[in-house]
Motif scaffolding. Structure first.
Motif, PDB file in Angstrom:
ATOM      1  N   VAL A  62      24.211  10.663  -4.054  1.00  0.00           N
ATOM      2  CA  VAL A  62      23.352   9.820  -4.876  1.00  0.00           C
ATOM      3  C   VAL A  62      23.445   8.369  -4.407  1.00  0.00           C
ATOM      4  O   VAL A  62      24.462   7.931  -3.867  1.00  0.00           O
ATOM      5  CB  VAL A  62      23.716   9.906  -6.373  1.00  0.00           C
ATOM      6  CG1 VAL A  62      23.445  11.296  -6.920  1.00  0.00           C
ATOM      7  CG2 VAL A  62      25.157   9.513  -6.605  1.00  0.00           C
ATOM      8  N   PHE A  63      22.356   7.663  -4.634  1.00  0.00           N
ATOM      9  CA  PHE A  63      22.304   6.231  -4.357  1.00  0.00           C
ATOM     10  C   PHE A  63      22.753   5.469  -5.594  1.00  0.00           C
ATOM     11  O   PHE A  63      22.337   5.800  -6.713  1.00  0.00           O
ATOM     12  CB  PHE A  63      20.874   5.799  -4.001  1.00  0.00           C
ATOM     13  CG  PHE A  63      20.444   6.213  -2.631  1.00  0.00           C
ATOM     14  CD1 PHE A  63      20.626   5.361  -1.553  1.00  0.00           C
ATOM     15  CD2 PHE A  63      19.860   7.444  -2.411  1.00  0.00           C
ATOM     16  CE1 PHE A  63      20.235   5.732  -0.286  1.00  0.00           C
ATOM     17  CE2 PHE A  63      19.462   7.831  -1.150  1.00  0.00           C
ATOM     18  CZ  PHE A  63      19.646   6.970  -0.075  1.00  0.00           C
ATOM     19  N   THR A  64      23.604   4.469  -5.400  1.00  0.00           N
ATOM     20  CA  THR A  64      24.045   3.600  -6.489  1.00  0.00           C
ATOM     21  C   THR A  64      23.917   2.150  -6.060  1.00  0.00           C
ATOM     22  O   THR A  64      23.932   1.838  -4.858  1.00  0.00           O
ATOM     23  CB  THR A  64      25.515   3.881  -6.862  1.00  0.00           C
ATOM     24  OG1 THR A  64      26.335   3.721  -5.698  1.00  0.00           O
ATOM     25  CG2 THR A  64      25.686   5.287  -7.430  1.00  0.00           C
ATOM     26  N   LEU A  65      23.810   1.285  -7.038  1.00  0.00           N
ATOM     27  CA  LEU A  65      23.766  -0.153  -6.773  1.00  0.00           C
ATOM     28  C   LEU A  65      25.191  -0.639  -6.534  1.00  0.00           C
ATOM     29  O   LEU A  65      26.079  -0.411  -7.350  1.00  0.00           O
ATOM     30  CB  LEU A  65      23.137  -0.871  -7.968  1.00  0.00           C
ATOM     31  CG  LEU A  65      22.856  -2.352  -7.795  1.00  0.00           C
ATOM     32  CD1 LEU A  65      21.810  -2.589  -6.703  1.00  0.00           C
ATOM     33  CD2 LEU A  65      22.366  -2.936  -9.122  1.00  0.00           C
ATOM     34  N   GLY A  83      26.650   8.337  -1.670  1.00  0.00           N
ATOM     35  CA  GLY A  83      27.826   9.188  -1.593  1.00  0.00           C
ATOM     36  C   GLY A  83      27.869  10.164  -2.751  1.00  0.00           C
ATOM     37  O   GLY A  83      26.967  10.194  -3.593  1.00  0.00           O
ATOM     38  N   PRO A  84      28.931  10.958  -2.807  1.00  0.00           N
ATOM     39  CA  PRO A  84      29.080  11.876  -3.937  1.00  0.00           C
ATOM     40  C   PRO A  84      29.199  11.097  -5.252  1.00  0.00           C
ATOM     41  O   PRO A  84      29.740   9.990  -5.276  1.00  0.00           O
ATOM     42  CB  PRO A  84      30.388  12.613  -3.621  1.00  0.00           C
ATOM     43  CG  PRO A  84      30.613  12.413  -2.163  1.00  0.00           C
ATOM     44  CD  PRO A  84      30.009  11.086  -1.832  1.00  0.00           C
ATOM     45  N   THR A  85      28.705  11.672  -6.319  1.00  0.00           N
ATOM     46  CA  THR A  85      28.777  11.029  -7.628  1.00  0.00           C
ATOM     47  C   THR A  85      30.214  10.652  -7.963  1.00  0.00           C
ATOM     48  O   THR A  85      31.117  11.480  -7.859  1.00  0.00           O
ATOM     49  CB  THR A  85      28.217  11.965  -8.722  1.00  0.00           C
ATOM     50  OG1 THR A  85      26.865  12.285  -8.388  1.00  0.00           O
ATOM     51  CG2 THR A  85      28.255  11.310 -10.088  1.00  0.00           C
ATOM     52  N   PRO A  89      31.137   5.283  -1.662  1.00  0.00           N
ATOM     53  CA  PRO A  89      29.969   5.592  -0.838  1.00  0.00           C
ATOM     54  C   PRO A  89      30.357   5.870   0.619  1.00  0.00           C
ATOM     55  O   PRO A  89      31.231   5.216   1.173  1.00  0.00           O
ATOM     56  CB  PRO A  89      29.110   4.334  -0.926  1.00  0.00           C
ATOM     57  CG  PRO A  89      29.565   3.619  -2.144  1.00  0.00           C
ATOM     58  CD  PRO A  89      31.018   3.960  -2.297  1.00  0.00           C
ATOM     59  N   VAL A  90      29.682   6.835   1.208  1.00  0.00           N
ATOM     60  CA  VAL A  90      29.851   7.169   2.615  1.00  0.00           C
ATOM     61  C   VAL A  90      28.986   6.243   3.472  1.00  0.00           C
ATOM     62  O   VAL A  90      29.356   5.873   4.578  1.00  0.00           O
ATOM     63  CB  VAL A  90      29.481   8.646   2.856  1.00  0.00           C
ATOM     64  CG1 VAL A  90      29.496   9.003   4.323  1.00  0.00           C
ATOM     65  CG2 VAL A  90      30.412   9.550   2.064  1.00  0.00           C
ATOM     66  N   VAL A  91      27.831   5.896   2.937  1.00  0.00           N
ATOM     67  CA  VAL A  91      26.889   4.995   3.600  1.00  0.00           C
ATOM     68  C   VAL A  91      26.654   3.813   2.663  1.00  0.00           C
ATOM     69  O   VAL A  91      26.529   3.996   1.451  1.00  0.00           O
ATOM     70  CB  VAL A  91      25.541   5.697   3.899  1.00  0.00           C
ATOM     71  CG1 VAL A  91      24.574   4.751   4.599  1.00  0.00           C
ATOM     72  CG2 VAL A  91      25.746   6.966   4.695  1.00  0.00           C
ATOM     73  N   VAL A  92      26.622   2.602   3.233  1.00  0.00           N
ATOM     74  CA  VAL A  92      26.307   1.404   2.460  1.00  0.00           C
ATOM     75  C   VAL A  92      25.203   0.665   3.201  1.00  0.00           C
ATOM     76  O   VAL A  92      25.240   0.539   4.434  1.00  0.00           O
ATOM     77  CB  VAL A  92      27.542   0.490   2.283  1.00  0.00           C
ATOM     78  CG1 VAL A  92      27.161  -0.798   1.553  1.00  0.00           C
ATOM     79  CG2 VAL A  92      28.644   1.225   1.536  1.00  0.00           C
ATOM     80  N   GLY A  93      24.223   0.211   2.457  1.00  0.00           N
ATOM     81  CA  GLY A  93      23.112  -0.510   3.058  1.00  0.00           C
ATOM     82  C   GLY A  93      22.716  -1.706   2.229  1.00  0.00           C
ATOM     83  O   GLY A  93      23.191  -1.903   1.105  1.00  0.00           O
TER      84      GLY A  93
END
Length: 121
Positions: A62-65, A83-85, A89-93
């Motif tokens: 899921v995407f989170t702020l 990343g997983p709930t 996060p596995v990816v940060v943008g």
């Protein structure tokens, strides 16, 4: 703009095609553009396909702020995580979005700050 960023993340988190289409129709301009290092698309169909590709690569994530949004006029910048709930996060943008005169998302420029590295073989 905080509501717009929330709607943006909701769109990226929508795995159901009909729910995603409703979010795109409500919150995104018909000719909206999305560009990041891995994709450059236009319109609801192109954006939906890019979202499908992310869900295929990272199922269940899921995407989170992570931070923001920082806003002015019709623009917002914010950092997100994928990343997983409830997990790191596995990816940060970092994205910058702009809205049209009706307040719908018209353009998004995305940057990747942290990406997973494939293990050496």
């Amino acid at each position: 703009m905080t509501d717009t960023v929330t709607a943006y993340l909701d769109t990226w988190n929508a795995t159901d095609a009909a729910a995603r289409r409703a979010l795109l129709d409500q919150h995104w301009a018909p000719g909206a553009t999305y560009s990041d290092p891995l994709a450059e698309v236009r319109g609801h169909d192109g954006i939906s396909a890019a979202i499908d590709a992310v869900h295929a690569q990272f199922p269940g994530f899921v995407f989170t702020l992570v931070s923001g949004p920082d806003t002015h006029h019709r623009h917002a910048r914010f950092q997100w995580g994928l990343g997983p709930t409830g997990a790191e996060p596995v990816v940060v943008g970092f994205d910058v979005l702009s809205t049209d005169d009706d307040g719908r998302i018209a353009a998004v420029l995305g940057f990747l700050d942290k990406v997973p590295v494939a293990p050496a073989t």
